[in-house]
Design an enzyme around this catalytic site. Structure first.
Site, PDB file in Angstrom:
ATOM      1  N   ARG A  10       0.802  -1.212   0.000  1.00  0.00           N
ATOM      2  CA  ARG A  10       0.000   0.000   0.000  1.00  0.00           C
ATOM      3  C   ARG A  10       0.850   1.284   0.000  1.00  0.00           C
ATOM      4  O   ARG A  10       0.416   2.331   0.438  1.00  0.00           O
ATOM      5  CB  ARG A  10      -0.961   0.031   1.199  1.00  0.00           C
ATOM      6  CG  ARG A  10      -1.994  -1.079   1.195  1.00  0.00           C
ATOM      7  CD  ARG A  10      -2.937  -0.968   0.006  1.00  0.00           C
ATOM      8  NE  ARG A  10      -3.957  -2.004   0.070  1.00  0.00           N
ATOM      9  CZ  ARG A  10      -3.840  -3.214  -0.473  1.00  0.00           C
ATOM     10  NH1 ARG A  10      -2.726  -3.532  -1.128  1.00  0.00           N
ATOM     11  NH2 ARG A  10      -4.796  -4.106  -0.386  1.00  0.00           N
ATOM     12  N   SER A  52     -10.709  -0.232   2.612  1.00  0.00           N
ATOM     13  CA  SER A  52     -10.012  -0.548   3.859  1.00  0.00           C
ATOM     14  C   SER A  52      -9.544   0.739   4.533  1.00  0.00           C
ATOM     15  O   SER A  52      -8.933   1.594   3.895  1.00  0.00           O
ATOM     16  CB  SER A  52      -8.803  -1.444   3.583  1.00  0.00           C
ATOM     17  OG  SER A  52      -9.200  -2.677   3.058  1.00  0.00           O
ATOM     18  N   GLU A 112      -5.048   3.795   5.976  1.00  0.00           N
ATOM     19  CA  GLU A 112      -4.940   3.695   4.526  1.00  0.00           C
ATOM     20  C   GLU A 112      -5.735   4.838   3.885  1.00  0.00           C
ATOM     21  O   GLU A 112      -5.407   5.299   2.796  1.00  0.00           O
ATOM     22  CB  GLU A 112      -5.493   2.342   4.081  1.00  0.00           C
ATOM     23  CG  GLU A 112      -5.018   1.860   2.743  1.00  0.00           C
ATOM     24  CD  GLU A 112      -5.374   0.407   2.512  1.00  0.00           C
ATOM     25  OE1 GLU A 112      -6.114   0.132   1.540  1.00  0.00           O
ATOM     26  OE2 GLU A 112      -4.923  -0.452   3.279  1.00  0.00           O
TER      27      GLU A 112
END
Length: 303
Positions: free
Chosen positions: A178, A227, A297
């Site tokens: 990520r 998420s 995130e």
């Protein structure tokens, strides 16, 4: 100097659309967020370069966004200019080898996935169902637990304000879970991906399996940012949150999803303050229970 002068300058520019006091709730998957002083859509590279120059000259803060699929905008909005990429940044070009696709950062990731399928090119099946733009996917190295877009990228073209175009090969960039090592002050303009030929039936079957898994394990069709937290090494944030008994925890119109605990959904009336309160509560509970400092995130704008 200021927002008014910037608006007047931008209003007369070719390939540039600008509006004042645009509701950012219209531009995020959360359907949450106050107004931006300016909302600027640049349809070409020259338009983007000139717009950034005007905003810098007028000392107006600016931020670039895609489709706002992992963005939480404050209820008070953003005091500055929100910039998005338009027409020229949505183009696709297939290489002479038939296995590479060059795509603009403003293109929808879903369209890229379908384009690859239509040409019998495999590699992007994991990305089916992931919302947002190609540029946003690159900046956060979007993907599943085992596959991510950075592994397919051959070349990235960016714009560094005040300096111009820059090119990066795959190995020039540090790719992680990520994360993408591109400089944060550069704007992704386009990428080139290397894919592999495969039968359309095989590609479609992989996509259907991936999409079925997403539909089974994620709250589809309800406003969210995907998420909320990154998974710590060898841990599942969703499982940790669920073990803390936080599925269904709510504040106002924001709720920890009962389908996947790492999703915080907008039940229809959530404010940014509601979502932020739920995020803070979950973060605190996980730290108290496991001693783990979760990393978000989701991106925050205007807080």
């Amino acid at each position: 100097m200021g927002v008014f002068n910037a608006f007047m300058s931008l209003s007369g520019m070719i390939d540039t659309d600008v509006t004042e006091q645009e509701k950012l709730a219209r531009h995020t998957s959360y359907r949450i967020g106050g107004k931006a002083d300016l909302f600027v859509t640049c349809h070409s590279y020259h338009s983007l370069r000139r717009a950034i120059e005007v905003l810098a000259r007028e000392q107006v803060p600016w931020v670039i966004i895609g489709k706002g699929s992992n963005l939480l905008v404050a209820d008070d909005g953003y005091r500055g200019a929100v910039v998005t990429l338009g027409t020229e940044f949505s183009r696709f070009v297939v290489g002479e080898d038939g296995c590479t696709i060059t795509v603009g950062a403003g293109a929808m990731l879903a369209r890229l996935v379908n384009e690859a399928l239509s040409r019998g090119l495999s590699g992007l099946e994991f990305a089916v169902g992931i919302p947002g733009t190609v540029g946003g996917a690159v900046s956060m190295n979007a993907g599943s637990r085992t596959d991510w877009i950075g592994s397919l990228i051959e070349d990235v073209v960016t714009y560094k304000p005040g300096e111009g175009i820059r090119h990066y090969a795959h190995d020039d960039i540090v790719w992680g879970y990520r994360t993408c090592g591109l400089p944060r002050d550069e704007i992704v303009l386009e990428i080139t991906l290397s894919l592999k030929p495969a039968s359309k039936d095989e590609i479609r079957a992989k996509m259907e399996r991936s999409l079925t898994r997403r539909r089974r394990t994620q709250p589809m069709g309800v406003p969210s940012c995907g998420s909320v937290f990154r998974n710590p090494p060898n841990r599942s944030v969703g499982a940790m949150i669920e073990e803390c008994g936080l599925k269904g925890f709510s504040q106002g119109g924001a709720e920890v999803s009962d389908i996947h605990a790492n999703f915080i959904v907008n039940k229809g009336t959530a404010t940014a303050a509601d979502v932020a309160a739920v995020i803070q509560h979950v973060h605190g509970k996980i730290k108290e229970t496991y001693g783990v400092e979760l990393q978000p995130e989701v991106k925050f704008l205007g807080f």
